[in-house]
Design an enzyme around this catalytic site. Structure first.
Site, PDB file in Angstrom:
ATOM      1  N   CYS A  35      48.842  26.480  27.511  1.00 31.96           N
ATOM      2  CA  CYS A  35      48.514  27.009  29.078  1.00 31.96           C
ATOM      3  C   CYS A  35      49.616  28.030  28.947  1.00 31.96           C
ATOM      4  O   CYS A  35      50.766  28.108  28.589  1.00 31.96           O
ATOM      5  CB  CYS A  35      48.527  26.157  29.906  1.00 31.96           C
ATOM      6  SG  CYS A  35      50.280  25.188  30.284  1.00 31.96           S
ATOM      7  N   CYS A  38      53.088  26.706  29.425  1.00 29.08           N
ATOM      8  CA  CYS A  38      53.716  26.572  28.053  1.00 29.08           C
ATOM      9  C   CYS A  38      54.686  27.745  27.668  1.00 29.08           C
ATOM     10  O   CYS A  38      55.628  27.544  27.055  1.00 29.08           O
ATOM     11  CB  CYS A  38      52.820  26.322  27.156  1.00 29.08           C
ATOM     12  SG  CYS A  38      51.820  24.891  27.393  1.00 29.08           S
ATOM     13  N   ASP A 445      34.441  55.535  28.301  1.00 23.65           N
ATOM     14  CA  ASP A 445      34.203  56.176  27.259  1.00 23.65           C
ATOM     15  C   ASP A 445      33.057  56.880  27.231  1.00 23.65           C
ATOM     16  O   ASP A 445      32.100  56.537  27.782  1.00 23.65           O
ATOM     17  CB  ASP A 445      34.489  55.387  25.968  1.00 23.65           C
ATOM     18  CG  ASP A 445      33.955  55.913  24.577  1.00 23.65           C
ATOM     19  OD1 ASP A 445      34.716  57.238  24.425  1.00 23.65           O
ATOM     20  OD2 ASP A 445      33.211  55.753  23.877  1.00 23.65           O
ATOM     21  N   ASP A 646      33.365  51.135  23.451  1.00 31.64           N
ATOM     22  CA  ASP A 646      32.297  50.536  22.244  1.00 31.64           C
ATOM     23  C   ASP A 646      32.966  50.855  21.159  1.00 31.64           C
ATOM     24  O   ASP A 646      32.353  50.535  19.998  1.00 31.64           O
ATOM     25  CB  ASP A 646      31.156  51.395  22.430  1.00 31.64           C
ATOM     26  CG  ASP A 646      30.935  52.489  21.948  1.00 31.64           C
ATOM     27  OD1 ASP A 646      31.734  53.456  22.337  1.00 31.64           O
ATOM     28  OD2 ASP A 646      29.901  52.894  21.424  1.00 31.64           O
ATOM     29  N   ASP A 650      38.603  53.086  20.951  1.00 29.81           N
ATOM     30  CA  ASP A 650      39.056  52.637  22.367  1.00 29.81           C
ATOM     31  C   ASP A 650      39.555  51.253  22.452  1.00 29.81           C
ATOM     32  O   ASP A 650      40.091  50.921  23.401  1.00 29.81           O
ATOM     33  CB  ASP A 650      37.531  52.462  23.303  1.00 29.81           C
ATOM     34  CG  ASP A 650      36.621  53.593  23.097  1.00 29.81           C
ATOM     35  OD1 ASP A 650      37.133  54.585  23.576  1.00 29.81           O
ATOM     36  OD2 ASP A 650      35.581  53.375  23.147  1.00 29.81           O
TER      37      ASP A 650
END
Length: 758
Positions: A35, A38, A445, A646, A650
């Site tokens: 978590c 932590c 994009d 995509d 990117d």
């Protein structure tokens, strides 16, 4: 790039303006973090270790960087420091990545088994406790089934709580261990020695179902969280996989195959059709088209001839060439992209989850109230002081059980993620779902995001009278079949729809940077750009010339088809905007969200697409690193940024953004880096994702309210505040029921998300 363990570098800092200390900065994989709390614990322990100048821990990529004085601290001492609170540091330089992956897989498998068995054993305990509490030997059966849940499948809660306690820390593990441990021990006492309470006129209740169900539910929440971050480093591994393992090198005129790691600047490298380019360099002989979409994001392969630059990870098309290696290893552009993605992932400070923050305060407060309750009752309890002191203090811990608190976030997230999947939105982690509603800037994009991502024929304009000439279309098709130019495929696809087939071409010739020519029948024909037409002094009809000029103003590529005398047709090719892009952008802008378009394409094309999509803010000719810098600049203005892309180009910006969204038809790397993926290519899913985030966060807040309202009312009642007024003491069984009711409220409220409209 090698394993996640990075090579160290030396630096210096001044101390007391006289002593100069040489420091080492290294990055280590961290194991066993489950978590955000932590990560905070590991970071604070590392910073407090002797010889450490500074340290930072990133929960997302499970790593820690440490700057330290090697004269005082060593990797081994740092590892020992981290191990002291229940985590581990991988200091094996050669195998750190493999060790981390194996440890993560083992931890996930173990957690999965513990969750399954805890759930299986808890079910009959719940049935007995709720419906058959008076059955013969029911308490003994429940005790036998709960013992392995507490002692074995839930042991990590008690071990971690003990390690945290040794360093004066407390988290959710502490509260789980206390409440389940005391409830179990109290139930065991009541099972083995019921006469103690009977002698005092009190019926001994047991709380086995509360203890076992808490372990099962909290384990399930941890399992879901672990699964979400299980493949954190897969994007980096896939980027590394873009580089071929071996290359063909010309040494003293002879072809040799070498590992890519042995390539040096100055080596002459051979590249054949379809191969990946291994390192950065300069073409010396030959020509081809190279797919550089991983760098630029643009769909059209780039022509390479003598003195053209080529980059590692890009893909050669049909031609062959030789090039001189210039940048190898960690100096290549691909290596820099990998490094920047890692840095972008690592630069995000670990987000302290709301529940962990609350638990840090809630745990000591509840423990304190329980102890105080016991003391007060021992002092002022009269004849039944010890009995009431024990009952009320245990009741406080039972009613304060963190079951609802632990369920508040994961149940809402689970339903929210499911709701997203129903609407073609795949959500990888809870953090992005919790943050998306705050987004006030969206970066898109162009290619494959706003547009379709592939060139298609938009118009095919013929000379008057030639439109229905199937023979001319067959000639055009036949020439393009043999062409290596990437735009030829768009023409072929358009003609295929008309049922055109190829014929025999004689004297076919590919003219570099111009087009192709060939003879069919007794005539020569040409397909290519304007330069090809001008060089052969072919005439162009005035109407076709005007149409070509207009199409070029719209940022469309124009191809000319001609015979030996004149141009017969012009073919316009473009990457078309998606049908729903403009509407989605309008929806975002209507919500007060600023929309930006970043593209590696030229200014003219970018302006045309932006105008068609209704985007006011755009930038052309943008490289991957510049996209990431653009995101950073917006974040520096306190903007919450969503990046939508995509392509591999990117990936840096996606990793840097607060919320990253990948198009489902894009590259695997983009989808791995992104925290959300749109299965559909419809951008209207983006406004839906932001609205889903808002409704999910609202549900989480409602859940936390219900999780605490029982405690705010129940803890004082459990402590016996009404005893002096009307003699009322809250029965521990009722306390357990109230705890269960809070859990039911949380789950029911989360399920309401299923019917929410987005």
């Amino acid at each position: 790039m090698g394993p996640l363990y990075k090579g160290f570098h030396m630096s210096t800092i001044e101390k007391d303006q006289s002593t100069i200390i040489k420091t080492v900065k290294k990055t280590f994989p961290v194991l066993e973090m489950t978590c955000a709390a932590c990560a905070v614990s590991v970071e604070s322990m590392l910073r407090s270790a002797g010889g450490v100048i500074d340290a930072g821990v990133n929960f997302a990529n499970q790593s820690a960087w440490v700057q330290y004085d090697p004269a005082i601290a060593t990797p081994a001492t740092l590892q020992q420091t981290v191990r002291s609170i229940g985590y581990d540091l991988v200091i094996d330089e050669a195998n750190s990545q493999q060790i981390q992956e194996a440890a993560q897989q083992d931890h996930y498998n173990e957690l999965k088994q513990r969750t399954i068995w805890a759930s299986v054993l808890s079910l009959p305990v719940v049935i007995i406790g709720m419906f058959f509490m008076n059955m013969p030997y029911g308490n003994y059966i429940s005790m036998a089934l709960t013992l392995p849940v507490i002692g074995w499948f839930g042991r990590s809660f008690f071990i971690n709580a003990a390690k945290q306690a040794r360093h004066g820390k407390a988290n959710m593990d502490t509260l789980v261990a206390l409440s389940t441990g005391i409830a179990f021990l109290f139930s065991v006492f009541n099972t083995l020695a019921p006469g103690f309470w009977h002698a005092r006129g009190i019926h001994p209740h047991v709380y086995y179902e509360a203890a076992s169900v808490i372990i099962a539910f909290i384990s399930l929440g941890k399992l879901l969280e672990e699964r979400a971050k299980h493949n954190t480093s897969s994007a980096i591994k896939k980027l590394m996989g873009l580089q071929p393992k071996t290359v063909r090198v010309l040494i003293n005129g002879k072809e040799q195959e070498l590992p890519v790691s042995n390539v040096l600047p100055g080596h002459l490298i051979l590249v054949r059709p379809g191969e990946k380019i291994p390192v950065d360099g300069l073409v010396t002989t030959g020509s081809s088209f190279v797919d550089e979409s991983m760098i630029t994001g643009e769909p059209l392969p780039v022509q390479k001839e003598k003195d053209s630059k080529v980059f590692a990870g890009t893909v050669n098309q049909k031609g062959s060439f030789q090039f001189l290696a210039q940048k190898v290893g960690n100096d290549t552009l691909l290596a820099h992209i990998i490094k920047m993605v890692q840095e972008a992932q690592g630069s995000k400070a670990p987000v302290q989850k709301l529940v962990d923050k609350i638990a840090g305060i809630f745990v000591p407060v509840v423990i304190g109230i329980s102890i105080l309750t016991f003391i007060v009752w021992m002092i002022a309890g009269g004849d039944h002081a010890f009995t009431n002191a024990l009952l009320t203090s245990v009741t406080v811990l039972v009613i304060a059980c963190p079951c609802a608190l632990g369920l508040a976030t994961p149940t809402a997230i689970m339903v929210g993620i499911g709701k997203g999947a129903e609407n073609n939105i795949l959500i990888k982690d809870a953090e992005s779902l919790e943050l998306a509603y705050k987004v006030d800037a969206v970066i898109l994009d162009k290619t494959g995001t706003i547009t379709e991502g592939k060139p298609v024929v938009t118009q095919m304009n013929w000379l008057p009278g030639k439109e229905k000439n199937a023979a001319l279309k067959q000639i055009l098709y036949s020439l393009e079949v043999q062409s290596e130019h990437p735009l030829a495929e768009a023409v072929l696809q358009a003609l295929k729809q008309e049922g055109i087939q190829a014929g025999a071409v004689n004297n076919f010739e590919s003219i570099t940077a111009r087009g192709v020519t060939g003879v069919m029948g007794t005539n020569r024909y040409y397909v290519g750009n304007k330069q090809l037409i001008d060089e052969h002094r072919l005439t162009i009809d005035k109407t076709l010339l005007q149409q070509a000029a207009l199409l070029q103003q719209q940022a469309q590529t124009v191809i000319y088809f001609a015979d030996a005398q004149q141009v017969l047709a012009i073919i316009a090719i473009a990457d078309k905007i998606k049908a729903t892009s403009a509407k989605a952008i309008q929806q975002l802008q209507a919500r007060g969200i600023e929309v930006y378009m970043l593209t590696g394409d030229n200014e003219q094309t970018a302006a045309a697409i932006a105008a068609e999509a209704g985007i006011k803010n755009f930038s052309a000719g943008v490289l991957p690193a510049e996209k990431a810098d653009f995101v950073k600049n917006l974040q520096a203005q306190n903007r919450v940024v969503a990046m939508v892309g995509d392509g591999i180009n990117d990936s840096q910006a996606l990793a840097q953004a607060d919320v990253s969204i990948a198009m489902g038809r894009g590259s695997d790397i983009a989808m791995d880096v992104a925290t959300m993926t749109l299965i559909t290519s419809d951008l209207q899913s983006i406004p839906k994702a932001l609205l889903l985030s808002r409704k999910t966060v609202r549900t989480i807040r409602q859940n936390l309210f219900w999780a605490f309202i029982y405690n705010l009312i129940g803890i004082p009642l459990a402590a016996g505040v009404l005893y002096a007024v009307n003699g009322f003491l809250l029965n521990p069984m009722i306390a357990g029921a109230a705890m269960a009711l809070s859990s039911v409220s949380v789950v029911t409220n989360s399920l309401r998300l299923k019917t929410a409209k987005i």
